[in-house]
Design a protein around this motif. Structure first.
Motif, mmCIF file in Angstrom:
data_model
loop_
_atom_site.group_PDB
_atom_site.id
_atom_site.type_symbol
_atom_site.label_atom_id
_atom_site.label_comp_id
_atom_site.label_asym_id
_atom_site.label_seq_id
_atom_site.Cartn_x
_atom_site.Cartn_y
_atom_site.Cartn_z
ATOM 1 N N ASN A 48 -1.885 6.622 0.218
ATOM 2 C CA ASN A 48 -3.329 6.821 0.065
ATOM 3 C C ASN A 48 -4.010 5.509 -0.339
ATOM 4 O OD1 ASN A 48 -3.318 9.711 0.503
ATOM 5 N ND2 ASN A 48 -2.289 9.859 -1.491
ATOM 6 N N TYR A 49 -5.225 5.334 0.153
ATOM 7 C CA TYR A 49 -6.011 4.141 -0.162
ATOM 8 C C TYR A 49 -6.376 4.151 -1.635
ATOM 9 C CZ TYR A 49 -9.953 0.850 -0.143
ATOM 10 O OH TYR A 49 -10.798 -0.197 -0.406
ATOM 11 N N ASN A 50 -6.120 3.035 -2.318
ATOM 12 C CA ASN A 50 -6.398 2.909 -3.745
ATOM 13 C C ASN A 50 -7.424 1.810 -3.953
ATOM 14 O OD1 ASN A 50 -6.437 2.690 -6.503
ATOM 15 N ND2 ASN A 50 -4.223 2.463 -6.754
ATOM 16 N N SER A 68 0.827 -1.207 0.000
ATOM 17 C CA SER A 68 0.000 0.000 0.000
ATOM 18 C C SER A 68 0.859 1.254 0.000
ATOM 19 C CB SER A 68 -0.925 0.005 1.223
ATOM 20 O OG SER A 68 -0.170 -0.053 2.415
ATOM 21 N N SER A 119 -8.612 0.543 -6.529
ATOM 22 C CA SER A 119 -8.348 -0.388 -7.627
ATOM 23 C C SER A 119 -7.647 -1.665 -7.147
ATOM 24 C CB SER A 119 -7.489 0.290 -8.707
ATOM 25 O OG SER A 119 -6.207 0.635 -8.189
ATOM 26 N N ASN A 120 -7.061 -1.615 -5.967
ATOM 27 C CA ASN A 120 -6.419 -2.809 -5.404
ATOM 28 C C ASN A 120 -7.409 -3.721 -4.675
ATOM 29 O OD1 ASN A 120 -3.744 -2.153 -6.190
ATOM 30 N ND2 ASN A 120 -3.581 -0.711 -4.480
#
Length: 344
Positions: free
Chosen positions: A86-88, A83, A90-91
């Motif tokens: 920032n939170y993504n 990670s 799409s993962n």
């Protein structure tokens, strides 16, 4: 070899009862969804112990299939990645099998231990499967029943996944329980068939018929009890865990059948005990039947009149499975006595 087979079968039967007890503990503690996925738990083979392990954090390695809780929803990692700051999204992808997104470490580990006991059960069952082929020439029935038992255990494992995926749907839990009884019955049959002990009971035609009636009556009671439990589970979902006084306020017809039919079950088994004692037929397990019935009635009355005191419901279930097993073994004893009489 036959003696070793019998010992392993007994170990398997004890483990089946432990699985039922573990399931009852899961039920009474409300831990059924402690692990939201199956066979892993939040995507781990060893469950998390702290909520921080299932939360998104920066600069952390995530593995494909791991589950985190984000905004009261479950998200599953679609690939291995580290990670960023920032939170993504799409993962991740939403976990779609159910929407239960709560973490309680106690519930998680209680459910995990329940699954662990079930996995351990598979070990002696596999050993039985292998040993049964050494007994094939001597007794083909042992091999056939063993193979079928292992097959049914596989079905039971799949049902365990379905129970979790359906967020503890009461109907699926009931089917799960009935299949556990089937596995239990087959193991008891294998234990009896491979036992080298000579029969110490006397054949009595009227007793055998009454034993069969008592067994069917108990099985009917279990099925009715399962339906009552389904209704109670539904009431818990609607009213909440803390509303025990209202769970059976307006019971279904199955509750009244279950309660009234218990009188008939007690009567039939009392007649069995009377005949066994009067004619000295030697079925000593009838003592266990009467003790189990007494405690079963007390636990049932406690649930209704004392508003489901702690552990009364799982105790009622475990006792029913014990009664089922003892009565089934007594039928096998009676049939063996009948065969012995014919060979004289």
């Amino acid at each position: 070899m036959q003696e070793n087979f019998s010992k392993i079968a007994k170990i398997s039967l004890v483990l089946v009862y432990l699985v039922i007890v573990a399931g009852a503990i899961v039920r009474v503690t409300g831990s059924g969804m402690g692990c939201p996925d199956w066979p892993k738990c939040f995507g781990y083979y060893i469950p998390p112990t702290d909520i921080s392990e299932i939360q998104w954090t920066p600069n952390k390695d995530f593995k494909k299939g791991q589950i985190i809780i984000v905004n009261e929803s479950l998200q599953v990692a679609v690939q291995d990645f580290e990670s960023t700051l920032n939170y993504n999204q799409s993962n991740w992808e939403p976990y779609t099998k159910h929407e239960y997104a709560t973490f309680n470490p106690w519930h998680t580990w209680i459910e995990y231990i329940n699954r662990l006991v079930t996995v351990i059960l598979g070990i002696p069952m596999l050993i039985l499967f292998i040993l049964s082929f050494w007994l094939y020439k001597k007794d083909k029935v042992i091999t056939i029943v063993t193979v079928f038992t292992l097959f049914v255990l596989g079905i039971q494992a799949v049902l365990g996944k379905i129970v979790v995926d359906t967020n503890l749907k009461p109907t699926m839990i009931s089917v799960h329980m009935l299949i556990a009884l089937l596995i239990m019955a087959m193991l008891i049959y294998l234990i009896h068939r491979t036992s080298k002990q000579t029969t110490s009971v006397k054949y009595d035609k009227k007793l055998l018929v009454t034993l069969a009636i008592a067994f069917v009556a108990s099985l009917f009671q279990i099925i009715m009890g399962i339906q009552v439990r389904q209704y109670v589970d539904f009431q818990i979902d609607v009213l909440g865990e803390g509303m025990q006084t209202q769970w059976l306020q307006n019971p279904t017809v199955s509750f009244y059948i279950h309660r009234s039919f218990s009188i008939l079950v007690v009567f039939i088994n009392s007649f069995l005990a009377y005949r066994i004692y009067k004619y000295s037929l030697g079925y000593n397990k009838i003592n266990w039947v009467m003790i189990i019935l007494l405690v079963e009635i007390i636990s049932g009355m406690a649930m209704y009149y004392l508003d489901f005191p702690f552990a009364s419901q799982p105790l009622h279930l475990v006792l029913a499975s014990l009664l089922f097993g003892v009565q089934f073994y007594m039928i096998l004893e009676a049939l063996k006595a009948k065969r012995s009489l014919k060979t004289l």
